[in-house]
Design a protein around this motif. Structure first.
Motif, PDB file in Angstrom:
ATOM      1  N   LEU A 184       0.829  -1.203   0.000  1.00  0.00           N
ATOM      2  CA  LEU A 184       0.000   0.000   0.000  1.00  0.00           C
ATOM      3  C   LEU A 184       0.865   1.256   0.000  1.00  0.00           C
ATOM      4  O   LEU A 184       1.993   1.237   0.507  1.00  0.00           O
ATOM      5  N   PRO A 185       0.367   2.370  -0.545  1.00  0.00           N
ATOM      6  CA  PRO A 185       1.141   3.624  -0.586  1.00  0.00           C
ATOM      7  C   PRO A 185       1.503   4.097   0.820  1.00  0.00           C
ATOM      8  O   PRO A 185       0.721   3.908   1.768  1.00  0.00           O
ATOM      9  N   PRO A 186       2.675   4.694   0.984  1.00  0.00           N
ATOM     10  CA  PRO A 186       3.082   5.202   2.310  1.00  0.00           C
ATOM     11  C   PRO A 186       2.059   6.158   2.921  1.00  0.00           C
ATOM     12  O   PRO A 186       1.860   6.157   4.141  1.00  0.00           O
ATOM     13  N   SER A 187       1.405   6.965   2.089  1.00  0.00           N
ATOM     14  CA  SER A 187       0.435   7.923   2.626  1.00  0.00           C
ATOM     15  C   SER A 187      -0.769   7.206   3.241  1.00  0.00           C
ATOM     16  O   SER A 187      -1.330   7.661   4.241  1.00  0.00           O
ATOM     17  N   PHE A 188      -1.165   6.059   2.658  1.00  0.00           N
ATOM     18  CA  PHE A 188      -2.262   5.294   3.247  1.00  0.00           C
ATOM     19  C   PHE A 188      -1.842   4.703   4.588  1.00  0.00           C
ATOM     20  O   PHE A 188      -2.597   4.731   5.564  1.00  0.00           O
ATOM     21  N   GLU A 189      -0.636   4.152   4.633  1.00  0.00           N
ATOM     22  CA  GLU A 189      -0.138   3.581   5.883  1.00  0.00           C
ATOM     23  C   GLU A 189      -0.046   4.650   6.973  1.00  0.00           C
ATOM     24  O   GLU A 189      -0.280   4.390   8.151  1.00  0.00           O
ATOM     25  N   SER A 190       0.302   5.872   6.568  1.00  0.00           N
ATOM     26  CA  SER A 190       0.383   6.965   7.527  1.00  0.00           C
ATOM     27  C   SER A 190      -0.998   7.279   8.107  1.00  0.00           C
ATOM     28  O   SER A 190      -1.155   7.479   9.310  1.00  0.00           O
ATOM     29  N   ILE A 191      -2.021   7.292   7.255  1.00  0.00           N
ATOM     30  CA  ILE A 191      -3.392   7.553   7.708  1.00  0.00           C
ATOM     31  C   ILE A 191      -3.860   6.434   8.626  1.00  0.00           C
ATOM     32  O   ILE A 191      -4.522   6.671   9.641  1.00  0.00           O
ATOM     33  N   ARG A 192      -3.492   5.192   8.300  1.00  0.00           N
ATOM     34  CA  ARG A 192      -3.884   4.063   9.140  1.00  0.00           C
ATOM     35  C   ARG A 192      -3.249   4.176  10.525  1.00  0.00           C
ATOM     36  O   ARG A 192      -3.894   3.882  11.526  1.00  0.00           O
TER      37      ARG A 192
END
Length: 403
Positions: free
Chosen positions: A137-145
């Motif tokens: 998954l994109p780093p930005s998605f992981e950050s939101i998670r």
């Protein structure tokens, strides 16, 4: 106090939508970033809920293949097609005109803006039940998670049908009175704005819900995107005075150099339209990772969030986050003035007193309780200005923490 663009978006949403679940785009900078299939992050701030673009779409997070009924893989392609939701005509507020549109009889101007509606078809939305997430998954998605912020899908939009140049007729401008404090300063008031065709003025969202490997869409109720999430559960019950005093307390312990670094960083990002969100995201990412990353123009401000031992400074971080949240509430005209506030620091104490007295006189209910300020745009901007001026004034005070 609202910009021309925000005045139009609020009018379009009010005229075409009932129920209050369509969100008006607040800045022309964001008008092409909230289209169908895009993902929108929800963030809780001192002024209520803020919706932020992520730059992600469904295609960035969902697998193109899914397991069939007998364990076989069947192709699943995320269709970016949208269905038309009709064409509409909306009359503009009297003070907003369309350049080049002819006058009608008796010297009046019945000017209107043409609107296109688009939506994701219902069958496409229903196909998003229990969809598989990508392994990488994109780093930005992981950050939101990791932040456990709610994530939503844009399912419907209201857009401009044609390119329109909107002009504001001469009227009293809220920001003009601030020039009284800056003799000789020429305020560049926004008198017109050009909006390209198919730019979004309002959008509707549906919550997304994630397990470890799957995504679902919530149709009936508001659910947390990440079930253990806490970031949007905690209500901020502080009143305006408490918010400002907490922020000033957090900024007070910065050294002279750190205060200058924060002001310099704010000037840089405010001078680049649309980049303030990047600074806000960098602060959030630093909090999640706990890592001191000094790269880029945000580096000096990020350094202020950690103490000399490299440990996260919670008090300072919360103060800077509140200041950034307030800056994000200001329209383009207001952000333009903030750079001037930073340059003319001697004027700040007088401005703080003036805004505080006006706020108490005209919006006293929000000065004591911000819980219901979401729907009052004018009051939100005034409260945000008060927080910003108070924060800048504190950053310009002499530090007692050495250099």
């Amino acid at each position: 106090m609202s910009s021309i663009f925000e005045k139009v978006t609020r009018t379009v949403v009010h005229e075409l939508v009932s129920g209050g679940d369509m969100i008006a785009v607040r800045s022309v900078i964001d008008a092409d970033r909230f289209k169908c299939h895009y993902l929108v992050r929800e963030k809780k701030t001192i002024f209520g809920t803020q919706h932020c673009m992520t730059g992600l779409t469904l295609e960035d997070i969902l697998e193109e293949y899914d397991s069939g009924s007998e364990g076989q893989k069947s192709e699943f392609r995320i269709l970016n097609n949208v269905a038309s939701n009709g064409k509409f005509t909306v009359k503009l507020p009297k003070e907003i005109k369309i350049e080049g549109q002819s006058e009608v009889s008796q010297g009046t101007k019945e000017q209107e803006i043409k609107i296109l509606g688009e939506r994701i078809p219902q069958q496409d939305l229903e196909s998003l039940v229990d969809r598989k997430l990508k392994r990488n998954l994109p780093p930005s998605f992981e950050s939101i998670r990791k932040k456990r912020d709610n994530l939503n899908l844009v399912t419907e939009t209201l857009m401009t049908a044609n390119e329109e140049t909107l002009r504001r007729e001469k009227q009293f401008d809220f920001w003009i009175w601030l020039t009284w404090f800056f003799p000789g300063y020429k305020y560049k008031s926004q008198k017109s704005v050009t909006i390209p065709p198919k730019w979004v003025l309002g959008y509707r969202i549906k919550p997304l819900v994630f397990s470890k490997d799957e995504m679902n869409i919530s149709f009936l109720d508001k659910r947390h995107s990440f079930p253990q999430g806490k970031s949007l559960e905690n209500e901020d019950t502080r009143n305006m005075k408490e918010i400002v005093e907490d922020m000033k307390s957090g900024l007070r312990n910065l050294t002279e150099k750190e205060k200058k670094d924060v002001l310099s960083c704010l000037t840089h990002f405010l001078s680049n339209d649309g980049h303030l969100q990047e600074l806000q995201d960098r602060v959030s990412d630093a909090q999640i990772s706990g890592e001191l990353q000094m790269d880029g123009p945000a580096g000096p401000l990020i350094r202020c969030l950690f103490n000399d031992a490299g440990v996260w400074n919670q008090g300072c971080a919360e103060a800077i986050q509140d200041l950034l949240d307030a800056l994000m509430e200001l329209p383009e005209e207001g952000q333009q003035f903030v750079v001037k506030f930073i340059e003319e620091k001697e004027t700040l104490p007088l401005l703080v007193e003036k805004v505080e007295s006006t706020l108490k006189e005209n919006h006293s209910e929000y000065f004591d309780n911000l819980q219901n300020i979401d729907g009052d745009t004018e009051a939100r901007v005034f409260c945000a200005l008060y927080v910003v001026l108070s924060g800048l004034s504190q950053l310009n005070e002499k530090s007692t923490n050495g250099s």
